[in-house]
Design a protein around this motif. Structure first.
Motif, PDB file in Angstrom:
ATOM      1  N   CYS A 343       0.977  -1.586  -0.322  1.00 45.83           N
ATOM      2  CA  CYS A 343      -0.205   0.421  -0.285  1.00 45.83           C
ATOM      3  C   CYS A 343       0.864   1.736  -0.058  1.00 45.83           C
ATOM      4  O   CYS A 343       0.607   2.168  -0.861  1.00 45.83           O
ATOM      5  CB  CYS A 343      -0.797   0.181   1.001  1.00 45.83           C
ATOM      6  SG  CYS A 343      -2.009  -1.632   1.238  1.00 45.83           S
ATOM      7  N   THR A 352      -2.658   2.579 -10.604  1.00 42.88           N
ATOM      8  CA  THR A 352      -4.357   2.561  -9.455  1.00 42.88           C
ATOM      9  C   THR A 352      -3.625   0.669  -9.493  1.00 42.88           C
ATOM     10  O   THR A 352      -3.037   0.215 -10.112  1.00 42.88           O
ATOM     11  CB  THR A 352      -5.127   2.630 -10.246  1.00 42.88           C
ATOM     12  OG1 THR A 352      -5.999   4.089 -10.613  1.00 42.88           O
ATOM     13  CG2 THR A 352      -6.253   2.028  -8.624  1.00 42.88           C
ATOM     14  N   CYS A 383      -7.603   6.232  -2.098  1.00 44.85           N
ATOM     15  CA  CYS A 383      -8.054   5.319  -2.343  1.00 44.85           C
ATOM     16  C   CYS A 383      -9.311   5.157  -1.401  1.00 44.85           C
ATOM     17  O   CYS A 383     -10.147   6.002  -0.860  1.00 44.85           O
ATOM     18  CB  CYS A 383      -6.829   4.819  -1.145  1.00 44.85           C
ATOM     19  SG  CYS A 383      -7.477   4.972   0.731  1.00 44.85           S
ATOM     20  N   ILE A 392      -5.855   2.087  -4.648  1.00 46.44           N
ATOM     21  CA  ILE A 392      -4.993   2.740  -4.201  1.00 46.44           C
ATOM     22  C   ILE A 392      -4.462   3.456  -5.643  1.00 46.44           C
ATOM     23  O   ILE A 392      -3.889   2.865  -6.584  1.00 46.44           O
ATOM     24  CB  ILE A 392      -3.589   2.509  -3.939  1.00 46.44           C
ATOM     25  CG1 ILE A 392      -4.107   1.808  -2.739  1.00 46.44           C
ATOM     26  CG2 ILE A 392      -3.288   3.704  -3.033  1.00 46.44           C
ATOM     27  CD1 ILE A 392      -3.594   1.227  -1.878  1.00 46.44           C
TER      28      ILE A 392
END
Ligand code: S3P
Length: 457
Positions: A343, A352, A383, A392
């Motif tokens: 992340c 993305t 996100c 995200i």
């Protein structure tokens, strides 16, 4: 309580080593305790989770001497554990609790397993259910500490009543609803004492350290894909004497800890780092495979195999901005602990990054989907939280933020590496938890040139 203060940092450079693999460490301590004699383990992490397992085994009469990253364990054999004088405290460690639940269900003494506030919120029905199905007298608690009414509402503390004279756990054939090495190992450990075979099938193969280690110790266990078969009577007509000889093991570096310096190098422009001696068991390298897929390959130079059939390599990471991409299915199982680090990397991607099939993250040390979404937004990253993952958007300008780890080590470290690439100052509150898996995190980052310090809050 401590907080981390992180400033935007220049290129990270250098060679580092991460602590020993936490999963393999737990197993080395447990299997060493059950061996018939003195075992030597090198490369053991000082992380609090592994120390929780050491403390529990000591409480059951096992002599464990720790010196630096070495441990000497005087194994007592499968039948040599003694009743602890108090509760067994598993701290923050779900692995300690779920693995011990299996081992203790087969003993002739009763025990009670407790944990900290975070562990006390984690589901235990997944081990209590199948253990009961094979005859164990084990029960958990509801959220108010009363006996759990159902398996869905079953949390720590766990109480295990002894098997009485003449009672024995039975064999079990079990289709596991979720891929989980903790559940699998819990059932294998209880299966060592059972009257019949343990046959398990996972939806996807989870980390297989237990299988590799026990097979190397001569335990009659066989694997095929995501299936495990253990016959305590012995395989292929060879009778098993229910025990194993002492061993010497070296624990490879923890790829789940390596994920954070890897993320840091991908976040900070111009970085070039090497991480030495990292375990590269394919059931653990989902993050490395994902990074290859999104154009940020981590070069691996294979070294020798550590004992217990565990491969390891030096990892070389050079800063590059990854593309977008999808992590789902078996890839996510092989990187389940590395999703928070992914992340953080996603924040600087050129597209993305979507993570799916990761609902298990909701029952880790925190709800990692919700906590990580909150952290990313605090840094200015957009996100979308999904039931089983996250979407995200990369490329936003990162701004320093004050965030809390929610007591979750991997959230604290993900926020810290984001801070290295963010304008201004980042503060990560509740940072003590980093010591559960990576006590050398701050000095390691500093050694690479990062501007990060720990401060009492
Ligand atoms: C572990 C298994 C995984 C992992 C945990 C360690 C192990 O948990 O997330 O950090 O050592 O067996 P699950 O079995 O719940 O997937």
């Amino acid at each position: 309580m401590s907080r981390l203060i992180v400033q935007k940092s220049g290129p990270l450079r250098g060679r580092v080593q991460v602590p020993g693999d936490k999963s393999i460490g737990h197993r080395a301590i447990l299997f060493g305790s059950l061996a018939r004699g003195r075992c030597h383990v090198r490369g053991l992490s000082h992380g609090e989770d592994n120390l929780s397992t050491v403390a529990c085994m000591r409480a059951m009469g096992v002599n464990v001497e720790l010196a630096g990253d070495r441990a000497i364990i005087d194994g007592v054999g499968l039948r040599g554990l003694s009743m602890p004088s108090g509760v067994l405290d598993c701290g923050n460690s779900g692995t300690t609790m779920r693995l011990l639940a299996g081992l203790l269900s087969a003993q002739r003494f009763g025990t009670r397993l407790v944990g900290d506030a975070s562990l006390t919120r984690r589901p235990m029905g997944r081990v209590v259910g199948p253990l009961r199905a094979r005859g164990a007298h084990i029960g958990g608690s509801d959220k108010d500490g009363r006996p759990a009414p159902t398996l869905e509402k079953c949390y720590p503390p766990l109480s295990v009543a002894p098997l009485v004279e003449g009672e024995q756990l039975t064999g079990i054939e079990y289709d596991m609803p979720v891929a989980s090495a903790q559940v699998k190992t819990c059932l294998i450990l209880s299966g060592l004492y059972a009257s019949g075979p343990t046959a398990l099938r996972e939806p996807v193969l989870s980390r297989d350290h237990t299988e590799r280690m026990l097979i190397s110790l001569g335990v009659p266990l066989r694997t095929a894909g995501s299936m495990v078969y253990l016959d305590p009577e012995g395989l292929d007509g060879a009778k098993w004497d229910r025990g194993w000889d002492p061993f010497e093991w070296e624990v490879p570096g923890d790829v789940s800890s390596a994920a954070f310096p890897i993320a840091a190098a991908l976040l900070v422009e111009g970085s070039e780092i090497t991480i030495e001696g990292v375990g590269t068991n394919p059931t653990r390298t989902g993050l490395l495979d994902m990074l290859r897929l999104i154009g940020a390959p981590v070069e691996q130079e294979t070294r020798d195999e550590a004992a217990g059939g565990e491969p390891r390599a030096d990892l070389f990471v050079k800063h590059v901005r990854p593309r977008g991409g999808l992590a789902a299915g078996e890839l996510v199982v092989r990187m389940i602990d590395e999703v928070p680090a992914l992340c953080a990397i996603a924040a600087v991607s050129r597209g993305t990054i979507e993570i799916r099939d990761a609902e298990e993250l909701r029952v880790k040390e925190s709800d990692r989907i919700a906590t990580m979404a909150g952290v990313l937004r605090a840094f200015g990253v957009s996100c979308e939280e999904l039931a089983d993952g996250m979407r995200i958007e990369g490329g936003a300008k990162l701004r320093g933020a004050t965030v809390t780890s929610q007591g979750d080590h991997r959230i604290a470290m993900s926020a810290a590496v984001l801070g290295l690439a963010a304008e201004g100052t980042t503060v990560v509150e509740d940072a003590d938890c980093i010591a559960t898996s990576f006590p050398t995190f701050v000095p390691l980052l500093k050694g690479l040139g990062a501007d990060v310090r720990l401060e009492e809050s």
